[in-house]
Each structure stands twice: as C-alpha cells, then as structure tokens.
Enzyme design. Structure first.
Site, PDB file in Angstrom:
ATOM      1  N   GLU A  14       0.980  -1.182   0.150  1.00 15.93           N
ATOM      2  CA  GLU A  14       0.002  -0.122   0.239  1.00 15.93           C
ATOM      3  C   GLU A  14       0.868   1.297   0.104  1.00 15.93           C
ATOM      4  O   GLU A  14       1.797   1.300   0.738  1.00 15.93           O
ATOM      5  CB  GLU A  14      -1.068  -0.056   1.210  1.00 15.93           C
ATOM      6  CG  GLU A  14      -1.811   0.974   1.305  1.00 15.93           C
ATOM      7  CD  GLU A  14      -2.433   1.124   2.658  1.00 15.93           C
ATOM      8  OE1 GLU A  14      -3.653   1.958   2.733  1.00 15.93           O
ATOM      9  OE2 GLU A  14      -2.220   0.495   3.610  1.00 15.93           O
ATOM     10  N   LYS A  64      -9.624   2.871  -2.452  1.00 22.27           N
ATOM     11  CA  LYS A  64     -10.052   2.259  -1.410  1.00 22.27           C
ATOM     12  C   LYS A  64     -11.269   2.726  -0.588  1.00 22.27           C
ATOM     13  O   LYS A  64     -11.562   3.795  -0.533  1.00 22.27           O
ATOM     14  CB  LYS A  64      -9.166   2.634  -0.183  1.00 22.27           C
ATOM     15  CG  LYS A  64      -8.754   1.769   1.054  1.00 22.27           C
ATOM     16  CD  LYS A  64      -7.702   2.388   2.037  1.00 22.27           C
ATOM     17  CE  LYS A  64      -7.656   1.758   3.545  1.00 22.27           C
ATOM     18  NZ  LYS A  64      -6.480   2.233   4.018  1.00 22.27           N
ATOM     19  N   CYS A  88      -5.815  -2.640   2.311  1.00 20.32           N
ATOM     20  CA  CYS A  88      -5.397  -2.912   3.704  1.00 20.32           C
ATOM     21  C   CYS A  88      -6.777  -2.950   4.502  1.00 20.32           C
ATOM     22  O   CYS A  88      -7.361  -3.999   4.764  1.00 20.32           O
ATOM     23  CB  CYS A  88      -4.670  -1.456   4.044  1.00 20.32           C
ATOM     24  SG  CYS A  88      -3.851  -1.646   5.701  1.00 20.32           S
TER      25      CYS A  88
END
Length: 258
Positions: A41, A109, A148
C-alpha cells in the site's frame, strides 16, 4: 498463474528512492516467472496522512512507472498510490494495476482507516475492481483488488466472490495487529473459497510504527502456500482457477448464502 509479493521497507514520503528500490526487486520477480507482482500500500511513500502534499495526478509519475514496469517485464503489477482522482473532494488511496499491453485499472480504497483519521484526508472509493488476468498459456484468473483496512469488511469480499478466483490485498498493516492480519486473510480465503495474495510492508515508518510484513498467498481451503515475515523478501506461489472451481463444486457452501 504465478503471483509474487515484493515485501519491502519504504522510505518515508520518498517517491524516487522507493520506486528505484522496488524496480530492482521487480527483476527478481520477473526472473522467477511471475505473471502478477504485488507491491505494498502507498508503495511510493509509505502510508501517510499528508495527502495533499504527496498525492499524484490520476496519470502521474507512479502510474507511469507501474505501466513501464509491466511493459518491460511482460506482466501485471499493482500497488496503491495517494492520488488526485476526478470526482472526489479529497485525494484517494488508489490501487493501480498495470498490464503488459498498456491497460490500466484503478480501485479507490472503499474503507479509509477512520481509527487513525484517514477519512479526514482521503475520500472513500465507490466501485470494485476485478481484472481477468490472462497468462501466456491462456489461463484466465479473475482477480479482485482491495486495500488494507478493506480486509475487515467481509461483505465487500462476499459481494465479489462469484466472479473472483484471486483476491489481492495491499497493505501497511502494523506489527501490533499482525494476528488480525493473518487471521482475516485466511478467513477471506476460506469463506469465499478463493485464493488470497497479500503484500504488506516491513520496517518502521515516519511515525515509528513497526511493520512485520507477513505477506502471504493462501489457497481456497485456507492453507498458506507461501509466507514471509520481518524481512525484505519475495513471496511467490502459483494460483490455479481450476482449483477454485473444484473446491466450490466439492463444497458448495456459497450456494447457501442468504
């Protein structure tokens, strides 16, 4: 299809150094026969809340770098970038996947990490990204990408399961919660009967947060095919969409979802 996760440390907000370091390791991944290379990430900078300072353009330097790596090595490569994205008020934490023929996919995300204040600096994404990756032998692996904190939200994985053979998760996941990381990755593989390939960073960031890596590739029954922890390494394993189909046929659990 062979998947490689480049588990690396990242210099704090140093785009040039990080891209150069990862480029050196990309050669090893390509030499090992990887069809898909996964980077951590925010690979150009490490995870940072300085979104306005580090954010790159929609087709900025790191996107072009990913495209160049994909073209040079004849493979797909992905990692997330702090990005100024059209249609969003703030920058997005966007995973970019580049293909060998110039194709580019983007996934913003969906779940910024509110616990640490990511929602104050980054806008949440809206859409999933699934890319059919075709190897030279004609094998097609339907690959869905997450970033994540998304890992904690099983419903996102469920929503994409029917069209997914492989989930990819890129992260800067702290060592303090490594047991959560390991357990949730395994759970996502088992409950969706799909492969999971995860790439996490190692080292210490600009806020003295430690990262243990624990990058891994997990099969559709929840067994780890390859793992790496606490050091710079290349985590490498083969995934087979026929195995996903076989497991789902032998154990048709997903048909009972309500």
């Amino acid at each position: 299809m062979r998947v490689a996760a480049i588990q690396s440390d990242l210099e704090w907000e140093d785009h040039e150094t990080n891209r150069r370091r990862l480029a050196d390791r990309m050669w090893a991944a390509a030499a090992a026969g990887a069809h898909l290379v996964v980077l951590p990430e925010m690979f150009p900078t490490g995870f940072s809340m300085n979104a306005e300072e580090i954010a790159e353009d929609h087709d900025g330097e790191s996107v072009q770098w990913l495209a160049d790596q994909a073209s040079t090595h004849g493979l797909h490569v992905c990692g997330s970038i702090s990005m100024r994205s059209p249609g969003y008020d703030k920058p997005t934490n966007t995973l970019v996947v580049a293909g060998p023929d110039g194709e580019i996919g983007r996934y913003a995300k969906i779940h910024p990490f509110s616990f640490a204040g990511e929602t104050e600096h980054y806008s949440p994404g809206r859409d999933f990204l699934t890319v059919p990756i075709t190897t030279a032998g004609g094998e097609v692996v339907r690959t869905t990408f997450f970033v994540c904190y998304d890992l904690r939200f099983a419903d996102e994985f469920w929503a994409t399961a029917a069209d997914t053979d492989l989930y990819v998760v890129v992260a800067n996941w702290p060592r303090a919660r490594r047991r959560h990381w390991q357990t949730l990755l395994t759970a996502r593989a088992i409950e969706n009967q799909a492969y999971v390939a995860a790439c996490n960073r190692v080292g210490t960031d600009g806020n003295d947060i430690e990262y243990s890596g624990d990058s891994m590739v997990i099969d559709p029954l929840g067994y780890a095919l390859a793992t790496g922890a606490m050091t710079h390494t290349l985590v490498l394993a083969d995934v087979d969409p026929a195995e996903v189909a076989d497991v789902r046929t032998r154990f048709p659990f997903m048909a009972d979802r309500r």
